[in-house]
Structures are given as structure tokens and as C-alpha cells.
Write a protein that holds these residues in place. Sequence first.
Motif, mmCIF file in Angstrom:
data_model
loop_
_atom_site.group_PDB
_atom_site.id
_atom_site.type_symbol
_atom_site.label_atom_id
_atom_site.label_comp_id
_atom_site.label_asym_id
_atom_site.label_seq_id
_atom_site.Cartn_x
_atom_site.Cartn_y
_atom_site.Cartn_z
ATOM 1 N N GLU B 327 40.493 -44.985 28.175
ATOM 2 C CA GLU B 327 40.680 -43.811 27.331
ATOM 3 C C GLU B 327 39.447 -42.928 27.421
ATOM 4 O O GLU B 327 38.333 -43.417 27.628
ATOM 5 C CB GLU B 327 40.916 -44.227 25.874
ATOM 6 N N ASP B 328 39.650 -41.637 27.266
ATOM 7 C CA ASP B 328 38.526 -40.719 27.250
ATOM 8 C C ASP B 328 37.576 -41.179 26.136
ATOM 9 O O ASP B 328 37.996 -41.365 24.999
ATOM 10 C CB ASP B 328 39.037 -39.305 26.976
ATOM 11 N N GLY B 329 36.327 -41.386 26.465
ATOM 12 C CA GLY B 329 35.382 -41.984 25.528
ATOM 13 C C GLY B 329 34.864 -43.308 26.051
ATOM 14 O O GLY B 329 33.842 -43.800 25.599
ATOM 15 N N PHE B 330 35.610 -43.919 26.991
ATOM 16 C CA PHE B 330 35.173 -45.127 27.701
ATOM 17 C C PHE B 330 34.955 -46.313 26.768
ATOM 18 O O PHE B 330 34.125 -47.182 27.050
ATOM 19 C CB PHE B 330 33.896 -44.852 28.517
#
Lengths: 162, 389
Positions: B327-330
Motif C-alpha cells: 500500500e502507498d505508505g509502505f
Amino acid sequence: MTLVSVIFCTFSATAAEPRARAALPTGPVDAGRVLSARDPVGCAQLGNADAALRDQLVPLTDPNLMPPWLPMRAAECLIELYPHDPVTTTLAAGWLTDPGTLGLALTVARKIDTFAAADAVKLAGSVMALPEGADKERLRARFAQSASPDVQAVVSPVAGAN
Amino acid sequence: MGDDMRSDHVASVRATGWLLGIGLTSACVGVSGGKPPDDSGSVTTSVEGGIVVTNVSGTSNRQGYLKVPVHIDEPQSVVQVVGQRSGWTSIDYITDSRGNSVFNWEDWSYSDESLTDCYYMSKNTTTINWPVREVDAWMEPGDYEVWVAALTSEGRYSADIEMRATVLVRPDANLTRGTLSALIAYANGVADDPEVVAATEEAAAHWAEIYASIGITLDVEYGSVDIDAELPSSSVGDPAYEALGESMGDRKVILVVGETITGDSWLYGEAGGIPGPFAPANTGIVAVGWLANAGADGRFSDQDLLLYGETMAHEMGHYLGLYHPVEDGFEYFDALSDTQRCTSYSSCESALGSNLMFPYPVCAGRTCTRQEDVTAEQSGVAHRYVGVL
């Protein structure tokens, strides 16, 4: 590195904390990457609606940018977050009359009630000056769905005939 | 009113139990596992194209659950349970006849990996498809129970709530070949625009190519549906989507093409769940808004068409049970071992930028990297979806 959370957050199942998804902004964002996401967050989660964010969004409305939904989302966020900003209304007026930005023009038409009443009437009226054709008719039909009687009136066929 | 008060009392006890930990919860499972269906409920069974379909109805017990019985006859079976009620719901457990947990939501609630949406509170519909991965093991012959919860908006468990569930079971050891039957339905007015229809058909052909690469034959039928072209959100759900599912003769996954989703120009596609229900439900579709896929000029370029096809394949990928590998944010990942964990935009784009389920297209100028790669484990998840026959 700028980050934003578009994560699915999990909560424990207690009476006080329902289990639900949540998207939690964690700091300043790279609006281009966030708006390119296949499953996006909302405009409000881009951060404070300040001049810095506006200045990030404006170049992202470039119709040549990819993916195709990036300029569409940037335009939508500009309208949603800065509806009374002259920068937004000037851009919107340009999209409505440029034959190469029908998608952005439809976004303006869909969000027309977000603008100030006088700006909305002016923007809608600009469509009536377009050459006759499918694009004009599509935009006119969209503006006609406005909640504002003034906007509806300016795009009515009678108004166009006048 | 009296029922509500009792429900809240029971819910409070349950909440305390959760705080005491898994041991107490496991004890609860052991006491009640393997019971036959509640006498107050009803069960009907039919066979549809190789899938055994059982409809169950009843009321939630004192713990707030409808325990849905699942009987497996054939080895290496997959099962999907779709729980439905008027209100909030989730699926928390699958237990075998000895009361052992096959699936336990608590194993995942604090994990940084995502396996299924079923244990999140959702409105009206919740779905589990099991097994998800190879390590989850097949459903072997025997009796199981799937615990479908009735919840208040605050997350409390509610007793005596009318609920229903659809159980779909099919044997399938073949994870390399399968067919997914899909209906692409145009919302009101969309089919009148030949440009959009042509673009949708070309995009669907690209979707079919991507799925063919993992052995899934996409069998597409086109139709129209009486739904406003500003589509209701498929993740929130709408009765019109359930009615569309009920109107079909054969069971298929459904992709509805509108102009926009929930009136926004920017939502280009949305799946009705991870996984989505293979049964009529208010979230039982994938929604696609053509305008966001056409972009700023409102017209489909060759690059737009490729992305439009990937949109269909990506969103239906969610519906079949696939998450973004990162997810974006890792900070959050899928639960698969062959999708690399990465911790920065550059490393993620390098490792996963061509993966079908990557969260965003990687573009440079007017060209984007094709996102058509599907790993072996991702393919396995898709093949285990009960509707891939």
C-alpha cells in the motif's frame, strides 16, 4: 520523501472501537502520486487547502499527464478545495471552451454548484457559445442538472436560441 | 427494545472476552463448534454448474453470530460464504467439526498483511472465500461452521438479528486452468455512445489477455442495466446491484460501466469487496467509470485503452481476492510470499511496478509501464475464487 497513508487500518473488536477501514493522512503528500493511485483517497485527505497544495494541483491538471485520471482528479480537487479562487475559475473557463479538454469540462459541469453563484452562471453560459455538436450537448445536459435555477436557465435551449 | 438491551449486555461480555485474549475465545469456539444448523433457521440446497449452493437463514445467537453450516463432500474444495443482513456485519471465524479454527480474524487484525476483507465491519454484506492461499490448505471433506456476525454501528455484537447466508462450494484441484464468466453491463445511456462501447470492448479484450496469461479464460457477455450512469459506490452497495445479480440466469461476476462513480469524475473503478460476493448482493459488482479512464480530453487514446483494460483486470483482481502487494505508505502488504516487500517509491516501482495489482500506474510522459504481471501466488488466489470454474 513524502508519504501518505492510503492504508486499510484494523481496529480491535471492542464495544468502543468498531472494526472499520480508515485512511489516515500522516503528513505532507506528493499529490501527483496520491492522485495517480488506482484506489484513491479523497481530496480532503491531501492535506490543508492552502496555497502550497493549490500550487501542486494546478500543474497536475495538464491534460497531457498520465494516467488519464490524474488531471481529472487534480481538477476535481481544485474545484472542491478552492472553488472561489480565481485560479480555479480561470482554469475552469479555459477547459469549458477548449475542444481538447472535454473530460475536464465535464468535471466542471458536474461540480458547477460548488462555485460561487455568479461564477457558476458565467461558466455555464460560456458553453452556449461553443459550436453545435455532441460535446456541447453533453455539457449542456450536465449543466442542466445543476441545483441552481440560474444555471439551468442559462443553458436551456431557449437561452441558447436567444 | 428489550432485545436491543440484551444484545448490548451480551456484546459487552464479548468485548471483555476479547481483551482477555485468544485463549478465552478459543474456549468459546470449542464449546459450540460442530453444532447442526439452528432449528429456527432454514436451509435449501441446489447445484449450479458444478457449484453446490446452499441458502441459509436464521437469527444471530446470544454471542451475535449466525453459525452457518458448511458441509464439504469432495477433497480439495473451495468455499465462499456470503453473509447478509440489514445492518453491519462481518465474518470472524471458520471452525471445523472439532471446534478448531480454520480461519480466525484475530490472526489478522493486528497484522501488517491483508488476507481478506471479511472481518472488517461492512454494511449489509460480508464475504469470505476459503482457502485464499496455498498455505491456508484446502477445505477437506467434513463439517464446518462459518461465523457471521451481526454488529451495531458501534461494533457491538447483536443477538436475535435476522440474517441470511449463501454458501457456495466447489471441488477444484486445478489452479492452472479455469473460466470466469462475466457480464459487462452498461448503465443508462452509456450504450448509446459508440465511442465508449468500442473502447470498453477493446479494454475488455486486454483484460482477457491479462487473465489468459494465468490460465483464466474470460467469457464476457454484454448487456445493459437500468441504473443511473453516475453509479452508486459498489463498496458502499446499492439495492440495484443486488437486483441485477438476481435478474441473471447464470451466475457470473458483474462489471457495470457508468460515466462516473458516486458522481465523482475521478473514481475510475471500484470493487464491491476483497473478495466480492459470487451471489446477488448490494456490493456484488465491480463499478467502472469510463470518464476517468478517458481522461482530460474525454476520449480514449491507445494508452488510455491499455489502462482501461488494466483497470478492469485490477478491480476484478480485488473482487477475486487480491490486494495491492504494497500500500502507498509502505506499511501494509498483501499476505503473499512472492510479492516483494519494499519500502520506498523507487524500490517498489522497480520491484513491483509492472504488477497488475500495484497501487498506481508508473508513467513517464505519455507512456505508462504495462501492469500485466501476476505472480504465481496471486494467480493461485484468483484460481481459488469460487467463481473461477
